[in-house]
Design a protein around this motif. Sequence first.
Motif, short mmCIF file in Angstrom:
data_model
loop_
_atom_site.label_atom_id
_atom_site.label_comp_id
_atom_site.label_asym_id
_atom_site.label_seq_id
_atom_site.Cartn_x
_atom_site.Cartn_y
_atom_site.Cartn_z
N ILE A 60 0.86 -1.19 0.00
CA ILE A 60 0.00 0.00 0.00
C ILE A 60 0.89 1.23 0.00
N TYR A 61 0.58 2.14 -0.89
CA TYR A 61 1.27 3.42 -0.95
C TYR A 61 0.23 4.51 -0.79
N ASP A 62 0.47 5.43 0.14
CA ASP A 62 -0.38 6.60 0.33
C ASP A 62 0.43 7.85 -0.01
N TYR A 63 -0.13 8.71 -0.83
CA TYR A 63 0.52 9.94 -1.26
C TYR A 63 -0.43 11.11 -1.13
N GLU A 64 0.14 12.27 -0.91
CA GLU A 64 -0.61 13.50 -1.15
C GLU A 64 -0.77 13.58 -2.66
N ARG A 65 -1.89 14.08 -3.11
CA ARG A 65 -2.17 14.09 -4.56
C ARG A 65 -1.08 14.82 -5.35
N ASP A 66 -0.62 15.96 -4.87
CA ASP A 66 0.42 16.71 -5.57
C ASP A 66 1.69 15.88 -5.72
N GLU A 67 2.06 15.16 -4.65
CA GLU A 67 3.27 14.33 -4.69
C GLU A 67 3.11 13.20 -5.71
N PHE A 68 1.94 12.55 -5.73
CA PHE A 68 1.71 11.47 -6.69
C PHE A 68 1.74 11.99 -8.12
N GLU A 69 1.11 13.13 -8.36
CA GLU A 69 1.12 13.71 -9.70
C GLU A 69 2.54 13.99 -10.16
N GLN A 70 3.39 14.44 -9.26
CA GLN A 70 4.79 14.69 -9.61
C GLN A 70 5.50 13.38 -9.94
N LEU A 71 5.23 12.31 -9.17
CA LEU A 71 5.85 11.02 -9.45
C LEU A 71 5.40 10.45 -10.78
N VAL A 72 4.15 10.67 -11.15
CA VAL A 72 3.66 10.24 -12.47
C VAL A 72 4.39 11.03 -13.56
N ASP A 73 4.48 12.33 -13.38
CA ASP A 73 5.17 13.17 -14.38
C ASP A 73 6.63 12.77 -14.54
N GLU A 74 7.25 12.28 -13.45
CA GLU A 74 8.65 11.85 -13.49
C GLU A 74 8.81 10.42 -13.98
N GLY A 75 7.70 9.69 -14.17
CA GLY A 75 7.78 8.33 -14.67
C GLY A 75 7.91 7.25 -13.61
N GLU A 76 7.89 7.62 -12.33
CA GLU A 76 7.98 6.64 -11.25
C GLU A 76 6.75 5.72 -11.26
N TRP A 77 5.59 6.29 -11.51
CA TRP A 77 4.33 5.55 -11.65
C TRP A 77 3.78 5.81 -13.04
N VAL A 78 3.14 4.81 -13.64
CA VAL A 78 2.51 4.94 -14.96
C VAL A 78 1.03 4.63 -14.79
N LEU A 79 0.19 5.58 -15.13
CA LEU A 79 -1.26 5.37 -15.04
C LEU A 79 -1.66 4.24 -15.97
N ALA A 80 -2.61 3.39 -15.53
CA ALA A 80 -2.95 2.20 -16.31
C ALA A 80 -4.35 1.70 -16.01
N GLU A 81 -4.86 0.91 -16.94
CA GLU A 81 -6.10 0.15 -16.78
C GLU A 81 -5.73 -1.31 -16.94
N ASP A 82 -6.31 -2.16 -16.12
CA ASP A 82 -6.07 -3.60 -16.21
C ASP A 82 -7.10 -4.21 -17.16
N ASP A 83 -6.64 -4.69 -18.30
CA ASP A 83 -7.51 -5.37 -19.25
C ASP A 83 -7.22 -6.86 -19.17
N SER A 84 -7.82 -7.52 -18.18
CA SER A 84 -7.51 -8.93 -17.94
C SER A 84 -7.98 -9.84 -19.08
N GLU A 85 -9.03 -9.45 -19.77
CA GLU A 85 -9.52 -10.26 -20.88
C GLU A 85 -8.46 -10.41 -21.97
N ASN A 86 -7.73 -9.34 -22.24
CA ASN A 86 -6.68 -9.37 -23.25
C ASN A 86 -5.28 -9.51 -22.66
N GLU A 87 -5.19 -9.65 -21.33
CA GLU A 87 -3.94 -9.81 -20.60
C GLU A 87 -2.92 -8.72 -20.93
#
Length: 85
Positions: A47-74
Amino acid sequence: MSNTNSASNIENWNGALGPQSESEPLFYELNAGDNTVRLVGPSPGQIYDYERDEFEQLVDEGEWVLAEDDSENEVFRTPDGDQPY
């Protein structure tokens, strides 16, 4: 050139990939509030908890990548294209 992994629309995603080795992405369920973001991983205790601003910065830096899980197509659907399981 704009960053396609922009965190400005995190409500449109149900998860994020990372941090992980690039060969084995880990999917974390994303729960975004007004000021906080919680990511819950596939194993107990991941579990990771972030302040929204901190998480947005980590996404912009590439630490996290926004995603959707499409299990049907793996695949994980990301702003930069599909990534296989």
